[in-house]
Design an enzyme around this catalytic site. Sequence first.
Site, PDB file in Angstrom:
ATOM      1  N   ALA A  80       0.842  -1.195   0.000  1.00 47.72           N
ATOM      2  CA  ALA A  80       0.000   0.000   0.000  1.00 47.72           C
ATOM      3  C   ALA A  80       0.876   1.244   0.000  1.00 47.72           C
ATOM      4  O   ALA A  80       2.029   1.206   0.450  1.00 47.72           O
ATOM      5  CB  ALA A  80      -0.904  -0.012   1.228  1.00 47.72           C
ATOM      6  N   GLY A 104       0.880  -5.116   1.033  1.00 47.66           N
ATOM      7  CA  GLY A 104      -0.216  -5.255   0.078  1.00 47.66           C
ATOM      8  C   GLY A 104       0.244  -5.886  -1.223  1.00 47.66           C
ATOM      9  O   GLY A 104      -0.564  -6.438  -1.973  1.00 47.66           O
ATOM     10  N   GLU A 160      -0.091  -9.449  -0.486  1.00 51.82           N
ATOM     11  CA  GLU A 160      -1.530  -9.715  -0.343  1.00 51.82           C
ATOM     12  C   GLU A 160      -2.203  -9.782  -1.715  1.00 51.82           C
ATOM     13  O   GLU A 160      -3.094 -10.589  -1.944  1.00 51.82           O
ATOM     14  CB  GLU A 160      -2.185  -8.646   0.526  1.00 51.82           C
ATOM     15  CG  GLU A 160      -1.754  -8.755   1.984  1.00 51.82           C
ATOM     16  CD  GLU A 160      -2.300  -7.623   2.815  1.00 51.82           C
ATOM     17  OE1 GLU A 160      -1.976  -6.456   2.509  1.00 51.82           O
ATOM     18  OE2 GLU A 160      -3.056  -7.884   3.761  1.00 51.82           O
ATOM     19  N   GLU A 182       4.090  -5.050   7.601  1.00 49.69           N
ATOM     20  CA  GLU A 182       3.234  -4.004   8.157  1.00 49.69           C
ATOM     21  C   GLU A 182       3.454  -3.778   9.653  1.00 49.69           C
ATOM     22  O   GLU A 182       3.337  -2.652  10.134  1.00 49.69           O
ATOM     23  CB  GLU A 182       1.765  -4.340   7.913  1.00 49.69           C
ATOM     24  CG  GLU A 182       1.311  -4.226   6.472  1.00 49.69           C
ATOM     25  CD  GLU A 182       1.518  -5.496   5.673  1.00 49.69           C
ATOM     26  OE1 GLU A 182       2.349  -6.337   6.055  1.00 49.69           O
ATOM     27  OE2 GLU A 182       0.846  -5.631   4.639  1.00 49.69           O
TER      28      GLU A 182
HETATM   29  N1  T1G Z   1       4.542   3.525   0.113  1.00 49.99           N
HETATM   30  C1  T1G Z   1       4.994   4.749  -0.273  1.00 49.99           C
HETATM   31  N2  T1G Z   1       6.290   5.005  -0.581  1.00 49.99           N
HETATM   32  C2  T1G Z   1       7.159   3.980  -0.480  1.00 49.99           C
HETATM   33  C3  T1G Z   1       6.756   2.687  -0.083  1.00 49.99           C
HETATM   34  C4  T1G Z   1       5.385   2.485   0.219  1.00 49.99           C
HETATM   35  N3  T1G Z   1       4.910   1.265   0.579  1.00 49.99           N
HETATM   36  N4  T1G Z   1       7.865   1.893  -0.078  1.00 49.99           N
HETATM   37  C5  T1G Z   1       8.897   2.665  -0.470  1.00 49.99           C
HETATM   38  N5  T1G Z   1       8.481   3.920  -0.706  1.00 49.99           N
HETATM   39  C6  T1G Z   1       9.298   5.031  -1.184  1.00 49.99           C
HETATM   40  C7  T1G Z   1      10.432   5.351  -0.246  1.00 49.99           C
HETATM   41  O1  T1G Z   1      10.001   6.265   0.757  1.00 49.99           O
HETATM   42  C8  T1G Z   1      11.440   5.983  -1.178  1.00 49.99           C
HETATM   43  O2  T1G Z   1      10.993   7.312  -1.444  1.00 49.99           O
HETATM   44  C9  T1G Z   1      11.254   5.190  -2.481  1.00 49.99           C
HETATM   45  O3  T1G Z   1       9.931   4.628  -2.391  1.00 49.99           O
HETATM   46  C10 T1G Z   1      12.259   4.077  -2.631  1.00 49.99           C
HETATM   47  O4  T1G Z   1      12.150   3.299  -1.429  1.00 49.99           O
HETATM   48  C11 T1G Z   1      -2.862  -2.825   3.203  1.00 49.99           C
HETATM   49  C12 T1G Z   1      -1.304  -1.624   4.963  1.00 49.99           C
HETATM   50  C13 T1G Z   1      10.401  -2.079  -0.932  1.00 49.99           C
HETATM   51  C14 T1G Z   1      12.341  -2.847   0.458  1.00 49.99           C
HETATM   52  O5  T1G Z   1       6.334  -1.649   4.548  1.00 49.99           O
HETATM   53  O6  T1G Z   1      10.541  -1.693   2.662  1.00 49.99           O
HETATM   54  O7  T1G Z   1       0.893  -2.656   2.408  1.00 49.99           O
HETATM   55  O8  T1G Z   1      13.003   8.513  -0.516  1.00 49.99           O
HETATM   56  O9  T1G Z   1      14.465   3.889  -0.668  1.00 49.99           O
HETATM   57  O10 T1G Z   1      15.882   0.706  -0.480  1.00 49.99           O
HETATM   58  O11 T1G Z   1      -1.721  -4.631   4.127  1.00 49.99           O
HETATM   59  O12 T1G Z   1      11.005   0.591   0.086  1.00 49.99           O
HETATM   60  O13 T1G Z   1      12.847   7.972  -2.955  1.00 49.99           O
HETATM   61  O14 T1G Z   1      11.301   9.702  -1.931  1.00 49.99           O
HETATM   62  O15 T1G Z   1      13.101   2.148   0.555  1.00 49.99           O
HETATM   63  O16 T1G Z   1      15.099  -0.274  -2.721  1.00 49.99           O
HETATM   64  C15 T1G Z   1       3.846  -2.308   3.599  1.00 49.99           C
HETATM   65  C16 T1G Z   1       8.048  -0.485   2.543  1.00 49.99           C
HETATM   66  C17 T1G Z   1       3.075  -1.062   3.331  1.00 49.99           C
HETATM   67  C18 T1G Z   1       7.426  -1.874   2.461  1.00 49.99           C
HETATM   68  C19 T1G Z   1      12.638  -1.106  -1.300  1.00 49.99           C
HETATM   69  N6  T1G Z   1       5.060  -2.293   2.820  1.00 49.99           N
HETATM   70  N7  T1G Z   1       9.113  -0.301   1.591  1.00 49.99           N
HETATM   71  O17 T1G Z   1      13.754  -0.574  -0.635  1.00 49.99           O
HETATM   72  O18 T1G Z   1      13.977   1.692  -1.777  1.00 49.99           O
HETATM   73  S1  T1G Z   1       1.561  -1.009   4.257  1.00 49.99           S
HETATM   74  C20 T1G Z   1       6.229  -1.922   3.373  1.00 49.99           C
HETATM   75  C21 T1G Z   1      10.318  -0.914   1.774  1.00 49.99           C
HETATM   76  C22 T1G Z   1       0.612  -2.200   3.474  1.00 49.99           C
HETATM   77  C23 T1G Z   1      -1.504  -3.454   3.406  1.00 49.99           C
HETATM   78  C24 T1G Z   1      -0.580  -2.660   4.222  1.00 49.99           C
HETATM   79  C25 T1G Z   1      11.381  -0.562   0.778  1.00 49.99           C
HETATM   80  C26 T1G Z   1      11.675  -1.676  -0.248  1.00 49.99           C
HETATM   81  P1  T1G Z   1      12.130   8.453  -1.724  1.00 49.99           P
HETATM   82  P2  T1G Z   1      13.484   2.788  -0.725  1.00 49.99           P
HETATM   83  P3  T1G Z   1      14.793   0.374  -1.428  1.00 49.99           P
END
Ligand code: T1G
Length: 696
Positions: free
Chosen positions: A70, A109, A112, A132
């Site tokens: 998400a 997500g 999911e 999450e």
């Molecule tokens: N949403 C919005 N922005 C995100 C994002 C996300 N999920 N993930 C990364 N970004 C942005 C990040 O801030 C950065 O921005 C750029 O993308 C590159 O990310 C309903 C509720 C996938 C392992 O927790 O762990 O799904 O600094 O630098 O090192 O059940 O990003 O360039 O402006 O981290 O290659 C659950 C979060 C969401 C995964 C890649 N998902 N992301 O790492 O790149 S909640 C997460 C990460 C959800 C549902 C629920 C990592 C990565 P900027 P990065 P990276």
Amino acid sequence: MAQDVNANDNVVSTARKGAVAVLTLQSGPVNALGTALRQGILAAVEAAEADAAVKAIVLIGGGRMFSAGADITEFGKPQSGISLPDLLNRIEASTKPVVAAIHGNALGGGLETALACHYRVAVPSAKVGLPEVKLGILPGAGGTQRLPRVVGPRKALDVIVGGSPIGAKAAAAMGLIDELAPEDSLRAHAVAFAERVVAEGRPLLKIRDRDDKIAEGRENPGLFAAFREENARKTRGFEAPEACIACIEAACRLPFDEGLAFERAEFQKLVSGTQSAAQRYVFFAERQAAKIPDVPDDTPARPIARVGVIGAGTMGGGISMNFLNAGIPVTIVETKRDALDRGIKTIRTNYENTAKKGRLKPEDVETRMGLLTDTLELEKLAECDLIIEAVFEDMGIKKEIFSKLDTIAKPGAILASNTSYLDIDAIAAMTGRPADVIGMHFFSPANVMRLLEVVRGEKTAKDVIATAMQIGRKVGKIPVLVGVCHGFVGNRMLAQRQREANRLILEGVTPWDVDRVVYEFGLPMGPFTMSDLAGLDIGWSRETNKSESVRDLLCEQDRRGQKTSAGFYDYDAKRKATPSKVTEEIIAKVAERQGVKRRDATDQEILERTLYPMINEGAKILEEGKAIRASDIDIVWINGYGWPVYRGGPMFWADTIGLPKVLERLRAYEAEYGEDFKPSALLERLAAEGKGFKDL
Ligand code: T1G
């Protein structure tokens, strides 16, 4: 021949491979499932379903991954478009088989979404997971209901409450992935898989209909209580883990749609709470810390092929391990052979212990040790591109070393000090190359703690800063750029807490009560437990110290902390701490000698007097420009001292209290204790303007 049939606002492109529609997600760097992408997927799936020529659908990520889940930036804002749970139920209800093709990451997500598909193929290098919980929430799009139906509730607990990614091979072994695809032909492999599903008339496997695996949760409901007990220490203070467990329990006792409703309700509670706001803030704050206004992201870093470490003690050994772990050769230097041998032995022992726990292959121990060169000659560092001094915290010794390094190190080598407090500019002045000098302050144990304070000197070159920040990330640290001042950011604020803790015990609050309050707040240990762990005799000597403070008197009685089985606390053979009457008598004696007025303090006062001066010091650090942003200070405290991530860091926490309240309390203590509590001008200004540190 694949051709683009239609593209929905170009976030999803559809191509046809024979009777298979290939939907490619292409939205931003991580295919975050924001409104536009959710709508795009819905439209593309419905179009493919309506197309009689299409017999199967493949969902694949464009760019470097399937999807990071998400869009975290959408939380806390009004949702528009189809919700993710509804979109996934729609995909699952598709009348045509949908195959998820996974590369890079499928997280949150993203996974999911793959679970709502009927089949999943992935390349071996892909990683899947439900992180999450690390954002203070839970998989809110069916993950807590579908995952247990695939891998069973016990494994689902590890995946969801642990939050760590799983490699595709392990995921395949758990039944999460149906087939592994060659790294270079995921798309073709997924299309062929989809064609086989159609040709063989395979059923549309809906995970919601599978009950076999969750029987484990019904037959052995005690597994949940056992899991709670096993993880109590690690999840102390967090709200999300318990909610995750409750949802997985619900998956084992409720019909699927009721379980989804239970999950949704738990998700809404968490996502609107302060813990999740704090943890989402930290997620972005960690990434912000890498951004340095006057050092562009594309500043070329100096190549680091070999690292020199001066000092093979606890810090030098731990620092060396960071680079060895990343496959970077290290030359480690000591002045005496026995110290060098001891240091090398400690490094090997650390690796062998990790191998015994199954977290490192024996051959990797040898690989790492094979990258380590040890020597008694400083001159051997001439071949190093980065030299990190990690000797005793004495400015004289450090100056002497840097003066020598200036004649030994090759041109362009970066000269770094691991000093915890001292003036990098004064150290740099001992060389003819101050632009190449920087601070790289690791936190003990250096091979474990993620924080790296990168200390920029007045003359430090921008590419040296860029190199230190990049190599820090490369070895798994979270580098935060700080300025030269005594104790930089973390230790400078820690000193505020320590001073007040010492004052409180002279007033009659016991060290155990101070520790209890700080521990219950969420820090891993209180100030006196921390002092006993570090050793009370750092910088203490029988000759020079004049037996004035409690610490002096404790050291004089050889109560130097855990290492002598007595410090503030008494320790048994297993290092279990018990309050000590000896310490209480020493405190009473010093208090009497200093004429300290004895008084009680409530838990709230203990908390305010130990933590509010840290907030105030953080504000001064910002005023002086010794940290770039308030969130950097929070990242320092979370990753260097274990500040509870669900409270967001001292500056975020101050904002949740409200700066006017913090200011009012500081003023009350200033009236009683004077200067130590004098509010910073920045804090006064923000409070007066009704703002917080987040508004800077
Ligand atoms: N949403 C919005 N922005 C995100 C994002 C996300 N999920 N993930 C990364 N970004 C942005 C990040 O801030 C950065 O921005 C750029 O993308 C590159 O990310 C309903 C509720 C996938 C392992 O927790 O762990 O799904 O600094 O630098 O090192 O059940 O990003 O360039 O402006 O981290 O290659 C659950 C979060 C969401 C995964 C890649 N998902 N992301 O790492 O790149 S909640 C997460 C990460 C959800 C549902 C629920 C990592 C990565 P900027 P990065 P990276």
